[in-house]
Design a protein around this motif. Structure first.
Motif, PDB file in Angstrom:
ATOM      1  N   VAL A   3      -8.224 -10.571   1.057  1.00 19.32           N
ATOM      2  CA  VAL A   3      -7.342 -11.472   0.320  1.00 19.32           C
ATOM      3  C   VAL A   3      -6.277 -10.666  -0.403  1.00 19.32           C
ATOM      4  O   VAL A   3      -6.605  -9.789  -1.216  1.00 19.32           O
ATOM      5  CB  VAL A   3      -8.125 -12.332  -0.700  1.00 19.32           C
ATOM      6  CG1 VAL A   3      -7.173 -13.248  -1.474  1.00 19.32           C
ATOM      7  CG2 VAL A   3      -9.199 -13.148  -0.004  1.00 19.32           C
ATOM      8  N   GLY A   4      -5.008 -10.957  -0.091  1.00 21.25           N
ATOM      9  CA  GLY A   4      -3.890 -10.408  -0.835  1.00 21.25           C
ATOM     10  C   GLY A   4      -3.637 -11.324  -2.023  1.00 21.25           C
ATOM     11  O   GLY A   4      -3.170 -12.450  -1.862  1.00 21.25           O
ATOM     12  N   LEU A   5      -3.983 -10.863  -3.200  1.00 16.60           N
ATOM     13  CA  LEU A   5      -3.911 -11.665  -4.415  1.00 16.60           C
ATOM     14  C   LEU A   5      -2.615 -11.359  -5.158  1.00 16.60           C
ATOM     15  O   LEU A   5      -2.346 -10.204  -5.505  1.00 16.60           O
ATOM     16  CB  LEU A   5      -5.125 -11.350  -5.300  1.00 16.60           C
ATOM     17  CG  LEU A   5      -5.282 -12.138  -6.582  1.00 16.60           C
ATOM     18  CD1 LEU A   5      -5.425 -13.636  -6.320  1.00 16.60           C
ATOM     19  CD2 LEU A   5      -6.498 -11.624  -7.359  1.00 16.60           C
ATOM     20  N   SER A   6      -1.820 -12.391  -5.381  1.00 19.05           N
ATOM     21  CA  SER A   6      -0.527 -12.218  -6.053  1.00 19.05           C
ATOM     22  C   SER A   6      -0.688 -11.561  -7.415  1.00 19.05           C
ATOM     23  O   SER A   6      -1.531 -11.982  -8.223  1.00 19.05           O
ATOM     24  CB  SER A   6       0.160 -13.567  -6.262  1.00 19.05           C
ATOM     25  OG  SER A   6       0.409 -14.208  -5.042  1.00 19.05           O
ATOM     26  N   SER A   7       0.124 -10.555  -7.672  1.00 16.68           N
ATOM     27  CA  SER A   7       0.151  -9.955  -9.007  1.00 16.68           C
ATOM     28  C   SER A   7       0.691 -10.991  -9.988  1.00 16.68           C
ATOM     29  O   SER A   7       1.318 -11.981  -9.593  1.00 16.68           O
ATOM     30  CB  SER A   7       1.048  -8.713  -9.021  1.00 16.68           C
ATOM     31  OG  SER A   7       2.404  -9.086  -8.839  1.00 16.68           O
ATOM     32  N   ASP A   8       0.467 -10.759 -11.263  1.00 16.39           N
ATOM     33  CA  ASP A   8       0.989 -11.666 -12.286  1.00 16.39           C
ATOM     34  C   ASP A   8       2.512 -11.736 -12.199  1.00 16.39           C
ATOM     35  O   ASP A   8       3.104 -12.818 -12.310  1.00 16.39           O
ATOM     36  CB  ASP A   8       0.557 -11.212 -13.683  1.00 16.39           C
ATOM     37  CG  ASP A   8      -0.961 -11.232 -13.870  1.00 16.39           C
ATOM     38  OD1 ASP A   8      -1.662 -11.926 -13.098  1.00 16.39           O
ATOM     39  OD2 ASP A   8      -1.444 -10.546 -14.783  1.00 16.39           O
TER      40      ASP A   8
END
Length: 132
Positions: free
Chosen positions: A33-38
């Motif tokens: 999973v590529g999790l969006s940075s803040d």
């Protein structure tokens, strides 16, 4: 081994998130999973996520069907992320239908139906309304 990759913010985790991740994992043996940075989330949506990256990452990492989580820092690097993680399949929700077809030269692209009647934005709006 068939490797699957997906991307998202996964803020205010809900059953729609769980179901799409389970169905994404069903397309292979390993789910990244590529999790969006803040910061990426702010640039996409004009608001910070409710939960910071570290919390969202910990939640996703604790799921038995998620094998790896990494920080997605740029939408323009999707191709690089796919190649770096040696993905055979890119899975996204069908609200993105057609938007990632450009990657079909490096992996299979699959769009899955979203869980009806639930969205993070809707949940956040309901919470705002309740709290006045």
């Amino acid at each position: 081994m068939r490797r699957v990759i997906t991307f998202g913010t996964f803020d205010v985790l809900h059953i729609g998130h769980v179901r799409i991740l389970q169905r994404a994992r069903a397309h292979g043996d390993h789910l990244t999973v590529g999790l969006s940075s803040d910061e990426l989330n702010f640039s996409k949506k004009g608001r910070n996520p409710i939960y910071p990256f570290s919390n969202r990452s910990e939640l996703l990492s604790s799921m038995r069907f998620v094998d790896d989580v990494f920080m997605e820092e740029s939408l323009e690097k999707k191709r690089d992320y796919i190649l770096q993680h040696e993905a055979d399949v890119l899975v996204m929700g069908n609200d993105w239908e057609g938007k990632f077809d450009e990657f079909s030269d490096v992996c299979e692209v699959v769009y899955l139906p979203r869980t009806p009647s639930i969205s993070t934005t809707e949940i956040i709006e309901i919470i705002k309304d309740v709290n006045g």
